[in-house]
Design a protein around this motif. Sequence first.
Motif, PDB file in Angstrom:
ATOM      1  N   GLU A 181       0.810  -1.218   0.000  1.00 30.67           N
ATOM      2  CA  GLU A 181       0.000   0.000   0.000  1.00 30.67           C
ATOM      3  C   GLU A 181       0.847   1.273   0.000  1.00 30.67           C
ATOM      4  OE1 GLU A 181      -2.206  -0.539   3.554  1.00 30.67           O
ATOM      5  OE2 GLU A 181      -3.455  -2.180   2.766  1.00 30.67           O
ATOM      6  N   PHE A 221       0.012   4.474  -1.805  1.00 28.44           N
ATOM      7  CA  PHE A 221      -1.245   5.117  -1.412  1.00 28.44           C
ATOM      8  C   PHE A 221      -1.268   5.521   0.065  1.00 28.44           C
ATOM      9  CE2 PHE A 221      -2.016   1.860  -4.652  1.00 28.44           C
ATOM     10  CZ  PHE A 221      -2.468   2.663  -5.688  1.00 28.44           C
ATOM     11  N   SER A 222      -0.336   4.975   0.847  1.00 27.56           N
ATOM     12  CA  SER A 222      -0.326   5.229   2.281  1.00 27.56           C
ATOM     13  C   SER A 222       1.110   5.248   2.800  1.00 27.56           C
ATOM     14  CB  SER A 222      -1.132   4.146   3.011  1.00 27.56           C
ATOM     15  OG  SER A 222      -0.959   4.233   4.409  1.00 27.56           O
ATOM     16  N   ARG A 244       6.950  11.884  -3.689  1.00 35.89           N
ATOM     17  CA  ARG A 244       6.467  11.586  -2.340  1.00 35.89           C
ATOM     18  C   ARG A 244       7.594  11.701  -1.312  1.00 35.89           C
ATOM     19  NH1 ARG A 244       1.531   9.018  -1.730  1.00 35.89           N
ATOM     20  NH2 ARG A 244       2.293   7.927   0.115  1.00 35.89           N
TER      21      ARG A 244
END
Length: 219
Positions: free
Chosen positions: A43, A46-47, A181
């Motif tokens: 994940e 997305f996280s 990110r």
Amino acid sequence: MDMEILYREVDKYTVETILLIGCIALITFAKITHEIKFQRFLETFFSDKYLKLYGKEQEPSINRFNILLFIVQLIVFGMLLKLTLEYLGFVPGNINLLLIITGLGLFVLFKFYLEKIIATIFDLNYFLEQYNFYKLTYRNLVSIILLPFIALLIYNPMDKKVILFVTIGLFLLLNIIAWGRMFKKHQKFLLKKLFYFILYLCALEIAPYLIIARAAFFS
């Protein structure tokens, strides 16, 4: 008595097949032995839960889970590099894949420990530890995402040009997202040590690849 000639079909992708099966085995083993960690790892795009939780460990990049997936990363990226260089005509089709993977592994490990020395000089130890963990995590995940595309490139009997371009495009896109990110996560720290970080990028994230590219293209 008529003698019939029997042709034995030899699979020229034996090494690739063994390595791909090995990748699946390593991923499966990592999932079975670290089920919750593996689920959070998947994940990551997305996280930030995985990065926040496991980034607090001492030397988070060096543990069994990351080493297993790092081997997968080397194999997948080594295959993609070989296929790309073959398509561009820079290496012969019979070049040893294991040699490429070994060279890639030695390059990454040399760069990793050189970064540690540079980080000590520039007082970037904490940041570099986190940065390497983030980078390793994203690249491990990218290699898993690209694995089925690599299989298509190897075994698809049709024109591989489109699949190769899609694979390279996906590789670049995922890495750009990962870098974005990472920078967003550490932007406050980077602004404080912007000059040192620019030096770090030029010396260890850009220069080595330019040297390799120059050697490959102009040798």
